[in-house]
Design an enzyme around this catalytic site. Structure first.
Site, PDB file in Angstrom:
ATOM      1  N   HIS A 107      10.576  69.183  62.414  1.00  0.00           N
ATOM      2  CA  HIS A 107       9.255  68.529  62.329  1.00  0.00           C
ATOM      3  C   HIS A 107       8.780  68.075  63.700  1.00  0.00           C
ATOM      4  O   HIS A 107       9.510  67.441  64.447  1.00  0.00           O
ATOM      5  CB  HIS A 107       9.214  67.415  61.283  1.00  0.00           C
TER       6      HIS A 107
ATOM      7  N   ASP B  17      14.663  63.101  67.228  1.00  0.00           N
ATOM      8  CA  ASP B  17      13.985  63.143  65.920  1.00  0.00           C
ATOM      9  C   ASP B  17      12.504  63.395  66.141  1.00  0.00           C
ATOM     10  O   ASP B  17      11.740  62.467  66.313  1.00  0.00           O
ATOM     11  CB  ASP B  17      14.234  61.832  65.181  1.00  0.00           C
TER      12      ASP B  17
ATOM     13  N   GLU C 202       6.304  64.720  58.752  1.00  0.00           N
ATOM     14  CA  GLU C 202       7.549  64.416  58.018  1.00  0.00           C
ATOM     15  C   GLU C 202       7.752  62.921  57.912  1.00  0.00           C
ATOM     16  O   GLU C 202       8.193  62.413  56.892  1.00  0.00           O
ATOM     17  CB  GLU C 202       8.751  65.048  58.741  1.00  0.00           C
ATOM     18  N   GLU C 203       7.462  62.195  59.006  1.00  0.00           N
ATOM     19  CA  GLU C 203       7.888  60.793  59.077  1.00  0.00           C
ATOM     20  C   GLU C 203       7.142  59.868  58.128  1.00  0.00           C
ATOM     21  O   GLU C 203       7.715  58.918  57.612  1.00  0.00           O
ATOM     22  CB  GLU C 203       7.745  60.265  60.517  1.00  0.00           C
TER      23      GLU C 203
ATOM     24  N   ASP D  35      17.026  68.605  61.227  1.00  0.00           N
ATOM     25  CA  ASP D  35      16.484  67.259  61.405  1.00  0.00           C
ATOM     26  C   ASP D  35      17.595  66.214  61.327  1.00  0.00           C
ATOM     27  O   ASP D  35      17.417  65.147  60.768  1.00  0.00           O
ATOM     28  CB  ASP D  35      15.405  66.991  60.338  1.00  0.00           C
TER      29      ASP D  35
ATOM     30  N   HIS E 183      14.432  56.454  65.623  1.00  0.00           N
ATOM     31  CA  HIS E 183      13.172  55.703  65.452  1.00  0.00           C
ATOM     32  C   HIS E 183      13.049  54.537  66.425  1.00  0.00           C
ATOM     33  O   HIS E 183      12.504  53.483  66.092  1.00  0.00           O
ATOM     34  CB  HIS E 183      13.016  55.185  64.009  1.00  0.00           C
TER      35      HIS E 183
HETATM   36 ZN   LIG Z   1      13.275  63.480  61.479  1.00  0.00          ZN
END
Ligand SMILES: [Zn+2]
Length: 463
Positions: free
Chosen positions: A283, A295, A329-330, A357, A428
């Site tokens: 993603h 990520d 995606e997030e 991922d 994140h």
């Molecule tokens: Zn991810």
């Protein structure tokens, strides 16, 4: 096929594998299936090409240094989509195009948190994705610390008017993330005015971890933010000493109108069965902190690089390999849903879907979801990756973006199996930058993906 022959075939399949631990199989070098022989030479070429230089890592550095993080609906993500499509064309990938997806656009705005009593001290925080704002003057209230939903629900009267802090140490992502997802509404149901959560991640260097929350319809929407593990523990100590602890929270977070975005698609068309498709993906969107390197810029670029080197080595498999770089995606999953809807009529011709991922630290192999027979085939293919240590096949090869299509089309799925011991340190956070990614491990991912994709797409029988 007679029962005896069927049993002999089954035993032959079993013979190529040994059980490493429950659900974890590793292909063994002796007794390989006869078809594997033809793939040893191309596999060696692909591994050599993938590990020969740092092209992919440099490409990821351009994405993360120049474009940076890429939240859905942001100009950054739009730029990344345009850049990726142009670069794919430059690589010579075929049928390169974007597929329009409308995505939510959540904007963080300014935000801060502070301990007011017993003494003014800043709290290091990040608002949770999808959170509402506080009133412009902020929210100020006594803190109530809980360590789970049972404790919260056991004392509803104490929750009213408070800022609730869920101080639940990280165990696994699946176990701990539910407090981030559901905590705000669970607390709001009892009258909380805001929700704080101990970051869902490993103890690091005072880094807050953002991520998406889900409001339920039956509770008021209250602002919610993640605080660092250090700040959560400090608040816990203060309350434990019997101090009255008051915190203030200010957030400007809000949604704007849905924005136009896109999944980016590029292919290597199959030489014999171009309508049968093997999907590989990552993603392209990320959170609005750090650079979305692990990520999931890394997952995007290793997937992409597998196609680039296949093209470069002129290895065109029987079936089509399709690269998809997902949007959203997030905080919405709309890219995966849009793909399912747009490609519904060809889902039956999807042979396998893969999503990368899980970070791009040291690769161990692949997760696989599908029939036992297909699993044995994949395990045999993975035996070609013993030299780079990526030959394990474990249960559950899932991905958030491939799930809608895979469920509807009953498509086997794969994911990268990775040493994730460092993943939740940076997940994140502002620290998700490319310097955490080792170029050699990155190349091993490319090699592993390229070999598995090529063989799955080229096998005489579909998986
Ligand atoms: Zn991810």
């Amino acid at each position: 096929m007679s029962v005896a022959i069927r049993r002999a075939v089954l035993l032959a399949f079993i013979a190529i594998c040994v059980v490493v631990s429950p659900g974890r199989i590793r292909a063994r070098a002796e007794n390989p299936p006869p078809w594997l022989e033809a793939y040893r030479a191309p596999a060696a070429r692909l591994i050599g090409e993938a590990t020969g230089d740092a092209f992919a890592w440099r490409r990821l550095s351009v994405l993360t240094d120049t474009i940076g993080h890429r939240l859905s609906g942001s100009p950054h993500l739009a730029r990344a989509i345009k850049w990726a499509a142009e670069e794919m064309k430059r690589d010579g990938l075929e049928n390169v195009h974007t597929e329009k997806v409308m995505v939510p656009r959540w904007v963080r705005g300014n935000e801060s948190a502070e301990i007011i009593e017993p003494a003014r001290q800043p709290i290091v925080m990040l608002g949770l994705g999808g959170s509402v704002a506080t009133p412009p003057a902020g929210v100020q209230a006594d803190v109530l610390i809980v360590h789970g939903f049972e404790e919260l629900d056991a004392h509803p009267a104490q929750v009213r008017g408070r800022v609730v802090l869920f101080n639940v140490p990280f165990t696994s992502y699946g176990e701990t993330v539910r407090f981030r997802s559901d905590g705000a509404s669970r607390a709001a149901r009892h009258g909380a005015v805001a929700m704080l959560i101990r970051s869902v991640g490993l103890n690091g260097l005072r880094l807050p971890h953002t991520g998406v929350l889900q409001y339920s319809d039956d509770a008021p929407k209250i602002p919610a933010a993640a605080v660092t593990t250090e700040d959560a523990d400090r608040l816990e100590r203060m309350v434990g000493r019997g101090d009255r602890v008051v915190v203030a929270l200010k957030m400007e977070a809000h949604f704007e109108a849905d924005a136009e975005s896109a999944n980016v698609v590029g292919e290597i068309r199959g030489r014999e069965k171009p309508d049968e498709i093997v999907v590989v993906s990552g993603h392209l969107d990320s959170w609005d902190v750090g650079a979305g390197a692990t990520d999931d810029g890394g997952g995007c670029v290793v997937s992409w690089e597998a196609l680039r080197i296949l093209k470069k080595l002129n290895l065109r498999p029987r079936r089509t390999i399709r690269l998809v770089l997902w949007t959203n995606e997030e905080n919405g999953g709309r890219g995966g849903l849009a793909y399912r809807d747009r490609h519904r009529s060809e889902l039956g011709r999807h042979v396998m879907m893969m999503e990368s991922d899980s970070g791009v630290f040291r690769p161990l192999g692949f997760g696989f979801s599908g029939s036992d027979r297909a699993r044995q085939t994949v395990a045999a293919i993975a035996s070609l990756l013993t030299g780079i240590g990526a030959d394990q096949i474990v249960l559950n090869g899932e991905g958030a973006d491939i799930a809608p299509s895979a469920q509807e089309g009953h498509i086997p799925t794969m994911s990268l199996e990775v040493d994730d011991s460092k993943y939740f340190l940076i997940h994140h956070t502002e620290a998700d930058t490319i310097d955490k990614i080792d170029p050699e491990n990155f190349n091993r991912h490319v090699a592993a993906l390229a070999v598995v994709l090529y063989v799955v797409a080229d096998l005489p029988e579909r998986l």
